[in-house]
Design an enzyme around this catalytic site. Structure first.
Site, short mmCIF file in Angstrom:
data_model
loop_
_atom_site.label_atom_id
_atom_site.label_comp_id
_atom_site.label_asym_id
_atom_site.label_seq_id
_atom_site.Cartn_x
_atom_site.Cartn_y
_atom_site.Cartn_z
N GLU A 64 0.79 -1.32 0.00
CA GLU A 64 -0.06 -0.03 -0.11
C GLU A 64 0.79 1.26 -0.03
OE1 GLU A 64 -2.87 -0.41 3.13
OE2 GLU A 64 -3.98 -2.09 2.13
N ASN A 65 0.15 2.44 0.03
CA ASN A 65 0.86 3.64 0.03
C ASN A 65 -0.11 4.62 0.47
OD1 ASN A 65 1.67 6.22 -1.68
ND2 ASN A 65 3.40 4.98 -2.06
N TYR A 68 -3.58 6.45 -1.48
CA TYR A 68 -4.06 5.09 -1.42
C TYR A 68 -4.20 4.49 -2.85
CZ TYR A 68 -5.60 6.18 3.15
OH TYR A 68 -5.75 6.56 4.77
N CYS A 73 -2.35 -4.75 -5.25
CA CYS A 73 -2.52 -5.89 -4.68
C CYS A 73 -1.24 -7.01 -4.96
CB CYS A 73 -3.89 -6.32 -5.58
SG CYS A 73 -5.29 -5.63 -5.32
N GLU A 75 -1.84 -10.02 -6.03
CA GLU A 75 -1.84 -10.92 -7.24
C GLU A 75 -0.93 -10.00 -8.31
OE1 GLU A 75 -4.45 -9.95 -5.33
OE2 GLU A 75 -6.01 -11.61 -5.26
N CYS A 113 -9.78 -9.24 -6.97
CA CYS A 113 -10.33 -7.78 -7.48
C CYS A 113 -10.50 -7.82 -9.05
CB CYS A 113 -9.86 -6.61 -6.98
SG CYS A 113 -8.29 -6.14 -8.01
N1 THU Z 1 -5.96 -6.46 -2.02
C1 THU Z 1 -5.20 -7.46 -2.52
O1 THU Z 1 -4.20 -7.59 -2.47
N2 THU Z 1 -5.84 -8.59 -3.51
C2 THU Z 1 -7.21 -8.48 -3.92
O2 THU Z 1 -7.57 -9.03 -4.81
C3 THU Z 1 -8.10 -7.51 -3.25
C4 THU Z 1 -7.42 -6.52 -2.34
C5 THU Z 1 -5.27 -5.67 -1.19
C6 THU Z 1 -5.47 -4.41 -1.46
C7 THU Z 1 -5.57 -3.57 -0.37
O3 THU Z 1 -4.30 -3.31 -0.02
C8 THU Z 1 -6.38 -4.54 0.66
O4 THU Z 1 -6.08 -5.54 0.08
C9 THU Z 1 -7.34 -4.07 1.17
O5 THU Z 1 -8.45 -3.74 -0.07
#
Ligand code: THU
Length: 163
Positions: A64-65, A68, A73, A75, A113
């Site tokens: 994260e940062n 935002y 993610c 993946e 996502c």
């Molecule tokens: N996130 C993932 O790493 N993978 C996903 O498929 C869904 C969400 C992360 C993004 C963010 O850092 C945190 O989960 C909350 O959304």
């Protein structure tokens, strides 16, 4: 007018003990990898660990940062790493799991996502082999999806650019 239906089959396991040993080990590695997430804002720590056709496993986490939308993610962090370190090696299976430090509840599977589905689909098409996904929380049910394309019907792809 023609009507079409779309459906797909996936496996639902009541508990990870139902996984075969290889898959259970991959999920275990993913659980251990969540500690490397950098998620101070959501406190939702995700890990994605891939088993490749060459026998290697490689993992990644969400990053994260403070700005935002800059966060990425797990993946897509994984795919960038895979493509850079093991270009063109097909991926057999990716285990995706998380620890939700915000709520303390991590007892059901979370699925990728929309952005990640798009990226995973192109990786699958590029390497020419369906990517299996194992989706799980820390506890509870486990889902097994046999190909990313099942998660993104009508996804946009390279052919769409040709018109
Ligand atoms: N996130 C993932 O790493 N993978 C996903 O498929 C869904 C969400 C992360 C993004 C963010 O850092 C945190 O989960 C909350 O959304």
């Amino acid at each position: 007018m023609a009507k079409h239906t779309h459906q797909f089959e996936f496996e639902v396991l009541d508990h990870e003990v139902e996984l075969n040993e290889q898959d259970r080990n991959l999920l275990q590695k993913a659980k251990e990898t969540t500690v490397h997430a950098y998620a101070p804002y959501s406190r939702f720590h995700v890990a994605a660990v891939a088993r490749l056709d060459n026998g290697e496993t490689i993992g990644a986490t969400n990053q994260e940062n403070a700005s935002y939308p800059v966060g990425i993610c797990a993946e897509r962090t994984l795919l960038g790493t895979l493509s850079s370190v093991y270009p063109n090696i097909p991926v057999d299976t990716i285990a995706i799991t998380y620890t939700n430090h915000a709520t303390g509840n991590s007892n059901s599977p979370a699925s990728p996502c929309g952005l990640c589905r798009q990226s995973l689909l192109e990786y699958e098409q590029r390497t020419g082999k369906p990517i299996r996904l194992i989706l799980a929380g820390e506890t509870g049910k486990v889902l097994i999806i046999s190909s990313v394309k099942d998660l993104l019907p009508f996804g946009f792809g390279p052919d769409d650019l040709k018109g």
